[in-house]
Design a protein around this motif. Structure first.
Motif, mmCIF file in Angstrom:
data_model
loop_
_atom_site.group_PDB
_atom_site.id
_atom_site.type_symbol
_atom_site.label_atom_id
_atom_site.label_comp_id
_atom_site.label_asym_id
_atom_site.label_seq_id
_atom_site.Cartn_x
_atom_site.Cartn_y
_atom_site.Cartn_z
ATOM 1 N N ALA A 1 46.177 42.294 3.403
ATOM 2 C CA ALA A 1 45.921 42.471 4.828
ATOM 3 C C ALA A 1 46.226 41.189 5.602
ATOM 4 O O ALA A 1 46.754 41.235 6.714
ATOM 5 N N GLU A 2 45.908 40.043 4.993
ATOM 6 C CA GLU A 2 46.173 38.763 5.655
ATOM 7 C C GLU A 2 47.677 38.532 5.803
ATOM 8 O O GLU A 2 48.146 38.080 6.850
ATOM 9 N N GLU A 3 48.433 38.844 4.755
ATOM 10 C CA GLU A 3 49.882 38.688 4.813
ATOM 11 C C GLU A 3 50.488 39.618 5.857
ATOM 12 O O GLU A 3 51.405 39.226 6.594
ATOM 13 N N GLU A 4 49.963 40.831 5.935
ATOM 14 C CA GLU A 4 50.451 41.784 6.929
ATOM 15 C C GLU A 4 50.187 41.255 8.338
ATOM 16 O O GLU A 4 51.059 41.301 9.208
ATOM 17 N N GLU A 5 48.990 40.743 8.546
ATOM 18 C CA GLU A 5 48.630 40.235 9.873
ATOM 19 C C GLU A 5 49.505 39.048 10.269
ATOM 20 O O GLU A 5 49.975 38.963 11.404
ATOM 21 N N GLU A 6 49.755 38.136 9.316
ATOM 22 C CA GLU A 6 50.611 36.980 9.603
ATOM 23 C C GLU A 6 52.038 37.426 9.929
ATOM 24 O O GLU A 6 52.664 36.913 10.856
ATOM 25 N N ALA A 7 52.545 38.379 9.174
ATOM 26 C CA ALA A 7 53.908 38.869 9.402
ATOM 27 C C ALA A 7 53.997 39.601 10.741
ATOM 28 O O ALA A 7 54.987 39.466 11.466
ATOM 29 N N GLN A 8 52.975 40.374 11.083
ATOM 30 C CA GLN A 8 52.960 41.063 12.373
ATOM 31 C C GLN A 8 52.992 40.053 13.515
ATOM 32 O O GLN A 8 53.728 40.226 14.486
ATOM 33 N N GLN A 9 52.199 38.993 13.383
ATOM 34 C CA GLN A 9 52.158 37.975 14.420
ATOM 35 C C GLN A 9 53.513 37.277 14.538
ATOM 36 O O GLN A 9 53.973 36.991 15.638
ATOM 37 N N ILE B 1 56.431 38.585 13.896
ATOM 38 C CA ILE B 1 57.341 39.527 14.556
ATOM 39 C C ILE B 1 57.086 39.543 16.057
ATOM 40 O O ILE B 1 58.021 39.500 16.861
ATOM 41 N N LEU B 2 55.831 39.586 16.443
ATOM 42 C CA LEU B 2 55.495 39.603 17.866
ATOM 43 C C LEU B 2 55.883 38.281 18.537
ATOM 44 O O LEU B 2 56.373 38.281 19.671
ATOM 45 N N ASP B 3 55.692 37.162 17.838
ATOM 46 C CA ASP B 3 56.102 35.869 18.384
ATOM 47 C C ASP B 3 57.614 35.821 18.575
ATOM 48 O O ASP B 3 58.105 35.293 19.575
ATOM 49 N N ARG B 4 58.342 36.372 17.616
ATOM 50 C CA ARG B 4 59.801 36.403 17.720
ATOM 51 C C ARG B 4 60.235 37.246 18.914
ATOM 52 O O ARG B 4 61.143 36.875 19.651
ATOM 53 N N MET B 5 59.552 38.357 19.131
ATOM 54 C CA MET B 5 59.896 39.246 20.249
ATOM 55 C C MET B 5 59.632 38.582 21.599
ATOM 56 O O MET B 5 60.401 38.733 22.532
#
Length: 83
Positions: free
Chosen positions: A57-65, A67-71
Motif C-alpha cells: 500500500a505504501e509503494e502504491e501511494e508513493e507511485a500515485q503521488q 504520477i500526480l506530481d508528474r501530471m
C-alpha cells in the motif's frame, strides 16, 4: 544575399535537422507526460498491481503521488534516507 547565405549555411542543414527532430521528440514526451489518459492508465496499473499483491500500500501511494506530481509539474522534496 539570400543565395550566398543559403550556400554558407548549407553545411549546417544536418545539425538543424537533428535539432528539429529533438524538439519534436521533446514535444511528444511532454505531451505524453501531461496526458490525462496516460496518467489514468498508470494509476489503473498500480491498482491492479496492488490487488495482485505485487506492491504494498505504501509503494502504491508513493507511485500515485509521483504520477500526480508528474501530471501537475510539481516536484516533491526528496526525503532523506534513514540510516
Amino acid at each position: 544575399m539570400g543565395l550566398l547565405s543559403f550556400i554558407a549555411t548549407l553545411p549546417l542543414a544536418p545539425v538543424r535537422g537533428v535539432i528539429s527532430l529533438a524538439e519534436l521528440i521533446q514535444r511528444q514526451v511532454e505531451e505524453e507526460l501531461h496526458n490525462p489518459a496516460s496518467a489514468r492508465r498508470a494509476l489503473e496499473e498500480l491498482e491492479d498491481a496492488r490487488a495482485a499483491g505485487e506492491i504494498s500500500a505504501e509503494e502504491e501511494e508513493e507511485a500515485q503521488q509521483a504520477i500526480l506530481d508528474r501530471m501537475t509539474g510539481t516536484a516533491r522534496p526528496s526525503s532523506p534516507e534513514k540510516e
